[in-house]
Write a protein that holds these residues in place. Sequence first.
Motif, PDB file in Angstrom:
ATOM      1  N   UNK A 170       0.864  -1.172   0.000  1.00 33.83           N
ATOM      2  CA  UNK A 170       0.000   0.000   0.000  1.00 33.83           C
ATOM      3  C   UNK A 170       0.904   1.227   0.000  1.00 33.83           C
ATOM      4  N   UNK A 171       0.776   2.067  -1.010  1.00 32.00           N
ATOM      5  CA  UNK A 171       1.645   3.243  -1.137  1.00 32.00           C
ATOM      6  C   UNK A 171       1.243   4.297  -0.112  1.00 32.00           C
ATOM      7  N   UNK A 172       2.120   4.545   0.831  1.00 29.42           N
ATOM      8  CA  UNK A 172       1.877   5.536   1.874  1.00 29.42           C
ATOM      9  C   UNK A 172       2.979   6.586   1.833  1.00 29.42           C
ATOM     10  N   UNK A 173       2.804   7.626   2.610  1.00 28.59           N
ATOM     11  CA  UNK A 173       3.787   8.706   2.644  1.00 28.59           C
ATOM     12  C   UNK A 173       5.134   8.207   3.174  1.00 28.59           C
ATOM     13  N   UNK A 174       5.116   7.349   4.174  1.00 26.78           N
ATOM     14  CA  UNK A 174       6.389   6.862   4.714  1.00 26.78           C
ATOM     15  C   UNK A 174       7.089   5.915   3.736  1.00 26.78           C
TER      16      UNK A 174
END
Length: 179
Positions: A48-52
């Motif tokens: 899942x592409x997240x900011x971190x």
Amino acid sequence: MKPFLYFILCCVLLSCKSSKTIIDDSHPIHGIMSSKNFEFKAKSANPLATQSLTAVANSGLLPPGSNISRIDLNGNGNYIKVTNDSVSANLPYYGERQFGGTYGTADGVEFNGVPDDYNQTFNADKQRYMVTFQISNSTDRYTVNMQVYPNKSCVVSVNTSNRNTIQYNGTIESLDSKD
């Protein structure tokens, strides 16, 4: 002449349809799946592409040829093995932990044991096997969904109690054929 052209046009349009390959009972995938003795080998991970995770990618820590939505796992020896009533896994995890973790725990998706609610069905309409099960280790509870296709490609989705969902793409092969 126009009715004749109209008739030909209608015949051509009505005769065009998509073809769907139907596998019969003798297809090798049925033997592999019914043996309950197979191994999934992960070729890529889709976290899942997240900011971190974007920050990790920007720092250059991902393997070559990878980005935040697809991480190349070729040559890493990642697997899920189904052997009769037991299931074991060793897959890397890329993503975020939802709750605080302790030191010394497994970093990846790792489990070994007898799963709860193991279910394996063949969907004749979609021409694929669906394998679902739940299993726990000392720190996490995993819900695993596998979609196995006749060409031996497989998509695995892993949901955990403490981390974001991650998906893996790869292939399956029979463990009976290995020496």
